[in-house]
Design a protein around this motif. Sequence first.
Motif, PDB file in Angstrom:
ATOM      1  N   UNK B 145     134.669  12.162  -8.257  1.00  0.00           N
ATOM      2  CA  UNK B 145     133.437  11.395  -9.082  1.00  0.00           C
ATOM      3  C   UNK B 145     131.458  10.916  -8.938  1.00  0.00           C
ATOM      4  N   UNK B 146     131.970   9.519  -7.397  1.00  0.00           N
ATOM      5  CA  UNK B 146     131.493   8.505  -7.244  1.00  0.00           C
ATOM      6  C   UNK B 146     130.367   8.428  -6.848  1.00  0.00           C
ATOM      7  N   UNK B 147     128.624   7.810  -6.738  1.00  0.00           N
ATOM      8  CA  UNK B 147     127.995   8.318  -6.331  1.00  0.00           C
ATOM      9  C   UNK B 147     127.986   8.033  -5.122  1.00  0.00           C
ATOM     10  N   UNK B 174     128.975  12.671  -6.217  1.00  0.00           N
ATOM     11  CA  UNK B 174     127.381  12.459  -6.005  1.00  0.00           C
ATOM     12  C   UNK B 174     126.557  12.199  -4.557  1.00  0.00           C
TER      13      UNK B 174
END
Lengths: 367, 367
Positions: B145-147, B174
């Motif tokens: 879920x991290x950029x 992401x």
Amino acid sequence: MTDSAPEDSLPALVGPVEVVGTGLIGTSVALVCRRLGLEVLLRDTSAEHVRTATGLGAGQAATSGDRPQLVVVAVPPSAIAGAVVDALGRTDAVVTDVGSVKSAPLASIAARVSPRELARYVGSHPMAGSERSGPLAASAALFDGRPWAITPHAGSDPAAVGLVESLVLECGAAPLRLEPEEHDRAVARISHLPHLAAVLVAGRLAAAPAEHLALSGQGVRDVTRVAASDPTLWQQILEANAGAVLDLLAEVRTDLDALMAAVASGAGDDGGLVDILERGNAGTAAIPGKHGGPARPTRSVFVSVPDHPGELARLFGDAGEIGVNIEDVHIDHDPGRPVGLTELVVEQARAEHLLAALESRGWTTHR
Amino acid sequence: MTDSAPEDSLPALVGPVEVVGTGLIGTSVALVCRRLGLEVLLRDTSAEHVRTATGLGAGQAATSGDRPQLVVVAVPPSAIAGAVVDALGRTDAVVTDVGSVKSAPLASIAARVSPRELARYVGSHPMAGSERSGPLAASAALFDGRPWAITPHAGSDPAAVGLVESLVLECGAAPLRLEPEEHDRAVARISHLPHLAAVLVAGRLAAAPAEHLALSGQGVRDVTRVAASDPTLWQQILEANAGAVLDLLAEVRTDLDALMAAVASGAGDDGGLVDILERGNAGTAAIPGKHGGPARPTRSVFVSVPDHPGELARLFGDAGEIGVNIEDVHIDHDPGRPVGLTELVVEQARAEHLLAALESRGWTTHR
């Protein structure tokens, strides 16, 4: 606390206690005094605030015939001096205030009352409650375990100082005696400067492109969080403490110039950049740990937690059964996926045990 | 994410994947690839790190005869360009790196390889894992879920860009495509500037008297937390991004001068102090909320929690049963008493329900 008088030698707080300003702090003090069974008299320029506080069981509306033992002034910074002067003239009571800045109001008060009246005034400052406002936010538990500065002036009657310390202790707070000027220098450093640094960083975010902000992690959120506070309140605080704040801002400006030179030098350590970064390490280590003791060595344990009700409960339930005390928690915000990375800060010596035990219960940890 | 190619049009990541640098990030990428069943080849100047990573099931030591599909360079910032140039020369693979800064390494790489080789290089930057280091800190869930920024250059082969995006998606991150220069300006603002502001504030704490630091609350702890990071790593990051960082520091210096003038003016709003503080409000509001959406309106619910194992568990257990999702948590540090003030950040619309339900279960809340 070592420089505070032993509790048993302090004058007893018997009331009545008059509270001027029935916002968060004033109403919370009133609730503490009511819990002690004391008579509490409430004053506020807003009759509605008084009605609300009365409805919360914080006391009754004050009347002209009252003879309070102690008056607690809990009004906005710019109104403190006037309210203290009024209370010293109206009553024979010991008068304290709970403002965030002490020197400027004291000077203004001293210029407007007699030395005999001034002897009954002792400033104070509970380190609590800044994020919320209004009587509905009040709680008798607001001051539990919080530092509460007591700032006597040279002419303060020792008995008056003792009575204010009795109030602080009854509120469950940790009294810390400081001279007014020293208090103001202290809060400039540990409260006003961090606040302004957060404001400056946040100010640079306001106009940033959305795709830049999309890369935001927990760091920028933590650094800027306090910049969301009430601008009008902070304007009053900063102007009342302008001298100490400006001294620190000037030091920071010098440090900023050195930092810019070090970054520009591009010469690796030679620019002194590592020295500057190491001073930052030292500063974070200088902040005392929980319960006033030296910061215990802690370690962060990272766990992936699905982002819906009950999952954090399950995690803390497991941590509780495992018997490891959680010193602090951070939940990482995660653009993109409904999975949170939760950071549990625990005593270093317990971290491995917690990791192994959580893994054995099926949690995805990040060693 | 809108500017990324649809997943189904991306080249498949089939391996072998070579990971150069088996620290936290490299080993975590390796674990993801192993979880996908891909062959993973590990290189590190530290044979012990390779052994450790191999022992964690992250892959096998690389050999000269390897023919990787993708090389992931995860070495310290100052070593990135050299490792990328080496990988482009050694192999026919697509090469990416995971460094915090993109423009300077790209320029250095472009100066040392042919355009045909350069076409196989695509920089990237996962926004994850900065607090920890070493293979033992690695996890296949680190990127959940991290950029993860992908920073193609003008000559990047679109198929190479697609392969890197496939890796990012397989890591659960992401993907966000940015030009290298734009990426560097973005991280200067949302990462490097906040870091340096924390360092400057913490630097002012290092020499402060203990009785001043005893007044510290959560605010100064949050603002300075990131200043505890590794100075050597940050020195390399800041010098690699010196241009963008200096531009922002110059802006902050101008803002600081305006702030000092406003505080010195002592003329209330006229000094522009409220405007500056309101810009800070706007900046905190500009940071996107969880899951990349606009920040949902939240409200903080404050609860007093005894500071021993199980109590937080009980609180989150009750919150879970009440069915309110906790967006974020802060545990206030409380010199003086073993009672913590816990802040639960929840959706505004759910706050009253949570407060009432917690109170009905006997918790002391601070409305």
